[in-house]
Every structure is written in C-alpha cells, then in structure tokens.
Design an enzyme around this catalytic site. Structure first.
Site, PDB file in Angstrom:
ATOM      1  N   TRP A 149      65.757 -61.353 -37.380  1.00 55.72           N
ATOM      2  CA  TRP A 149      65.782 -60.834 -36.011  1.00 55.72           C
ATOM      3  C   TRP A 149      64.432 -60.952 -35.309  1.00 55.72           C
ATOM      4  CZ3 TRP A 149      62.286 -57.301 -34.563  1.00 55.72           C
ATOM      5  CH2 TRP A 149      61.664 -56.560 -35.575  1.00 55.72           C
ATOM      6  N   ASN A 150      63.338 -60.844 -36.069  1.00 58.31           N
ATOM      7  CA  ASN A 150      62.018 -60.808 -35.418  1.00 58.31           C
ATOM      8  C   ASN A 150      61.584 -62.214 -35.009  1.00 58.31           C
ATOM      9  OD1 ASN A 150      61.638 -61.456 -38.240  1.00 58.31           O
ATOM     10  ND2 ASN A 150      59.448 -61.311 -37.859  1.00 58.31           N
ATOM     11  N   GLY A 226      63.239 -65.089 -43.977  1.00 61.27           N
ATOM     12  CA  GLY A 226      63.736 -63.743 -44.230  1.00 61.27           C
ATOM     13  C   GLY A 226      63.127 -63.170 -45.490  1.00 61.27           C
ATOM     14  N   GLY A 227      63.877 -62.269 -46.138  1.00 60.68           N
ATOM     15  CA  GLY A 227      63.375 -61.593 -47.323  1.00 60.68           C
ATOM     16  C   GLY A 227      63.725 -62.310 -48.609  1.00 60.68           C
ATOM     17  N   GLU A 248      60.849 -69.642 -45.926  1.00 66.49           N
ATOM     18  CA  GLU A 248      59.654 -68.973 -45.405  1.00 66.49           C
ATOM     19  C   GLU A 248      59.949 -67.489 -45.490  1.00 66.49           C
ATOM     20  OE1 GLU A 248      57.457 -66.752 -43.553  1.00 66.49           O
ATOM     21  OE2 GLU A 248      58.315 -67.551 -41.699  1.00 66.49           O
ATOM     22  N   LEU A 249      59.355 -66.836 -46.480  1.00 63.26           N
ATOM     23  CA  LEU A 249      59.732 -65.468 -46.822  1.00 63.26           C
ATOM     24  C   LEU A 249      58.629 -64.488 -46.437  1.00 63.26           C
ATOM     25  CD1 LEU A 249      61.342 -66.333 -50.273  1.00 63.26           C
ATOM     26  CD2 LEU A 249      62.386 -66.357 -47.996  1.00 63.26           C
ATOM     27  N   CYS A 282      56.087 -61.375 -40.839  1.00 63.79           N
ATOM     28  CA  CYS A 282      55.970 -61.846 -42.220  1.00 63.79           C
ATOM     29  C   CYS A 282      54.521 -62.024 -42.637  1.00 63.79           C
ATOM     30  CB  CYS A 282      56.739 -63.146 -42.403  1.00 63.79           C
ATOM     31  SG  CYS A 282      56.249 -64.458 -41.265  1.00 63.79           S
ATOM     32  N   GLU A 380      56.574 -54.759 -49.531  1.00 66.65           N
ATOM     33  CA  GLU A 380      56.552 -55.303 -48.177  1.00 66.65           C
ATOM     34  C   GLU A 380      57.386 -54.382 -47.291  1.00 66.65           C
ATOM     35  OE1 GLU A 380      57.440 -59.232 -45.437  1.00 66.65           O
ATOM     36  OE2 GLU A 380      58.687 -58.824 -47.175  1.00 66.65           O
TER      37      GLU A 380
END
Length: 488
Positions: A149-150, A226-227, A248-249, A282, A380
């Site tokens: 979402w970000n 995301g995560g 890309e976490l 992130c 995190e």
C-alpha cells in the site's frame, strides 16, 4: 462515496465483490473498492499473455514502446494533483510527500521510455574461425507486479516502467489496504494508448487474488515488494512453474553516526530516515547506532526536534506527520514498544497512542543501550519507532549494523573519507547512504541482501531483470560438416 473499477484487457469492470476502504486520518469509510477473484485474475493473465504475442504490442519497435511510456509520464505529471490526493486519502500519507513523489513517478517512466531502445544484445567473439555467435535480449513474458500500500504509484513505476521498456506485459496487483491510486492510474494507461491487455490493474485479497496470480502458469516473472512472510508464500506458489521472482522486502536499517560528523545534518537526516512517511518505509532508518561520546547530546537535540514535528490532517500542506495506514499496524507497534520498555528500554519520546480520530501514533524514540534483546531492535515495525544503541569502535558499529538478517539500506555519517570507504565495504546492505539518507534516482539500482530480497529495481539493471537471453550461432563455412558425431 467514490467507486473504483478493475482494468482488464483494455476495459474497466466491477469486481466480483466490493470492500470498504478506510481513510486512516478519520477511521471512516470513504470509498468502495472492487475485489478481483479467481476468474478475473485468470482473465487478466490471459489478456496479458495474448497481448504479449499480439503484433499490436510485439510488433512495436523499442522506440515506439518508448513513445508510449513518454506519453504515460506526461499524463502522470498532468494528473499529479488527483493522484496525490487519492494516495493521501487512502493511505494517510501527507500531501507534501505524495505530491513530491508523483514527480519521481513521472521521472521513472520517462527514464525507462528513454531506455527502451538501449536494451542491447552483444557480439560474442567465439574461438571458432568458421562460426559467429551473438546474444539477443528478449522480454521474459507476462509479469505479475505485486505492490504494497505504501508508495504504490512509485513502487509500481519501478516495476511497470522497466517491464514495458523490455517488451513485457503486466498484471499489476494493487494492495487491498489502499488500492485507489493504482486503480486511478489505470485510466492513464488507457488514455496513453497502450494496446488492450498490455497492462491490467487488479486488486483483491490473498487467497483469491495474490495466490492465484503468483501461482499462475502463464506468469513468467513475479516482481514483489512487501514483507518477508508474504514473499515466502509467493516463492512457494511460483515454484510449481519455476517463474522468475524478484523481491524487494523490508529492512531494519542502521543509521550510524560517528562523533566526527556534522551533527545538524545527521539530526535532520535521522528525522527523515525514521519519521518521514510516519516510518512506513522499507528503508526506514529504524536503528540509530550512535558513537557513545556524543549520545547524550545527540539524543537531547533529537528529542527536542521531534517535539516540534507538526502532526495533523494529511491533506494539509503544513502537516509534517500523518497517521498510520491501519489500526492493526498501530496496535502491533504499541505492543512492541510496550514489550521493549518491559525488557529495559528507556522511552525518550512518544510511546502512547494518540487520542482522537484516525490511526495516529507519535514519533517514538527508545534508548535500547545495553538492552540487546529489546524487541524493537530486531522487529521491522513499519512505523515511527527509533531504537537507539551505542558503539565505541568502528568494528563494534559494523558488528551491530550487520546483526540482522535484513540488508536493504544503511546510513553512515562521518567526515572521515577513508572510514566512509571502509564502512561501505563492511556493511551488508544493498544501499549505503553516506552523509545523507532516503535519496533515490531512476538511474540508480535499488535492492537488498538476505531477508531484504534479491533482484534490483532502478537503472539498466531493472530492465535486464525483465529479459532473458538467447544465444544465436551462425556457421560461416561453405564446407560440408565432415563428422556429425564430433562436438564442434
């Protein structure tokens, strides 16, 4: 109440169902969002596959693809006020940030527009006098771009831009937590004139949208931000089809301050690193590693600066700090902060849920010096919580910086040039910012180590992620092949 639609095969359509979208600043429903389920996900992928092979897309030259991307970039700029306002309403990010970020979105599309006709193969100087060989780069196929979402518009641009430049087609999945910006962006794709099916925009929930998309046999490449836990599900889903995956976490990025640095610059950069975007980034510099001799002065000045941050409604241009995106996220952050205090961390600022409407949480600083097991140091949080620790030697700073399975970003503040070079070599992270933080450019690759993922976004590296190579051999001799059983 606003209504949004999915975009599949060049047409807008309602979802199989609808769900509510909450304004984080008020806690109230502001829009109805379309939910894509299995059938619509399958149709989106089918449309992307058909478009990939159709001459309306595959028949375009690289420069023609670039012209479409240039037009898209212009439309993003033209629509910036609308896009920024939607992102602010749906995510709670302040309008100052969403407005400035839209400019970056346009620049990324413009960069990849210019790069489209510069993705080159190469000649291979093989050691065979009667042979020539060369390498051709070709688009990998259908790309599933899954973004959180970000910063959805930005995080989709760094995937969709290079994928289209390379000649791929895309199914773009917007996060169900705040999908409005990307569903609106679909209108720009349509207006720019991309052939039907080249870009499809959907949203929905994990089991019937994300899982179906990541396991789809026609998807050749999955680009996910995301995560780590969701990433593991995606990798497992993709394994059946051996789809290529770039990730890309998250991160637990160290912000390292040496005593010889310019304190004022380091203070402002630390504010940007953890409290810009309410810490929901992130690359948030959520671990401050400060040289012991300047800890007290630095923390005192940092706490004073934090008290002056203007919290308010995100659509006010004077606001510097808005709400978190979801109530669930705020509850998680509060639990970790409370647990860290119980473990011995000292609360310097914040730490209590804000009164009133919306999902606000104050800028929070925890002094975790001597409390190495404090939960906030290792978790995190994706929020405005800074965990502070100290070091007395360069080696100790490196050890603490690398004491995490993540490796996305890091910041180092020092006036010693040779130390800066030593630190960049020693720190295990995909990005090292020296005497600055949170700087990006379309030309610069972005990505991480370890649990922060693999693959790169930005620059030529990103475009190459969406290609595969083909080696072509040409026999130059007119003489017949003398022995068919001998390897040539």
């Amino acid at each position: 109440m606003q209504q949004f639609q999915l975009y599949i095969n060049g047409k807008f359509e309602d979802g199989a169902a609808q769900f509510d979208s909450i304004n984080p600043a008020t806690g109230e429903i502001w829009a109805k969002m379309p939910e894509a389920r299995t059938d619509q996900v399958n149709r989106a992928v089918d449309a992307a596959e058909q478009a990939f092979y159709d001459s309306s897309w595959s028949g375009l030259t690289a420069s023609q693809r670039g012209k479409l991307l240039y037009k898209l970039a212009d439309l993003v700029e033209k629509s910036a006020p609308r896009l920024a306002a939607l992102e602010t309403t749906d995510t709670g990010k302040i309008i100052r940030e969403t407005s400035s970020q839209i400019a970056y979105v346009a620049e990324y599309y413009r960069y990849y527009a210019g790069l489209a006709d510069k993705i080159e193969g190469s000649f291979i100087p093989v050691d065979k006098p009667d042979m020539q060989a060369w390498l051709v780069r070709e688009p990998v196929g259908v790309v599933a771009a899954i973004v959180p979402w970000n910063s959805q518009l930005f995080l989709s641009a760094v995937k969709v831009g290079p994928a289209l430049a390379a000649g791929c087609t895309v199914v773009l999945k917007a996060s169900e937590e705040a999908p409005a910006p990307l569903l609106e962006f679909a209108k720009l794709i349509d207006e720019a004139g991309f052939p039907a099916g080249v870009v499809n925009v959907i949203t929905g929930f994990g089991p019937e949208c994300g899982a179906v998309l990541s396991a789809h046999p026609k998807v050749a490449h999955i680009a996910f931000t995301g995560g780590p836990e969701t990433a593991k599900h995606i990798v497992r889903n993709s394994a059946e089809n051996l789809a290529k995956v770039s990730l890309e976490l998250g991160g637990k990025s160290p912000f390292i301050v040496f005593a010889d640095t310019d304190i004022n610059s380091a203070l402002n950069a630390q504010i940007a690193a953890i409290f810009a975007a309410t810490g929901q980034s992130c690359v948030a510099g959520s671990r401050l590693l400060i040289e012991e001799s300047i800890k007290d002065e630095f923390l005192q000045r940092l706490a004073e600066r934090v008290q002056s941050i203007k919290m308010g409604l995100p659509d006010d241009m004077q606001t510097e700090y808005g709400p978190l995106c979801t109530l669930k996220q705020r509850e998680k952050i509060q639990q970790v902060v409370q647990r860290s205090v119980e473990q011995g961390a000292k609360l310097i600022t914040g730490g209590q849920v804000c009164d009133g409407a919306g999902y606000y949480y104050p800028p929070t600083i925890l002094d975790c010096s001597g409390v190495s097991d404090a939960q906030s140091i290792h978790t995190e949080l994706f929020g405005p919580v800074l965990s502070v620790d100290t070091f007395s030697t360069e080696a100790e700073a490196i050890q603490k910086a690398n004491s995490t399975p993540y490796g996305l970003a890091s910041g180092v503040f020092t006036s010693n040039l040779t130390r800066a070079h030593r630190m960049t070599r020693a720190i295990r992270s995909g990005i090292v910012w020296l005497n600055t933080y949170r700087v990006v450019s379309p030309l610069a690759p972005f990505g991480g180590y370890g649990l922060s993922g693999h693959g790169r976004e930005g620059g030529l590296s990103a475009a190459l992620e969406y290609t595969t190579t083909k080696t072509v051999w040409l026999r130059m001799s007119d003489q017949p092949i003398d022995d068919p059983f001998v390897m040539r």
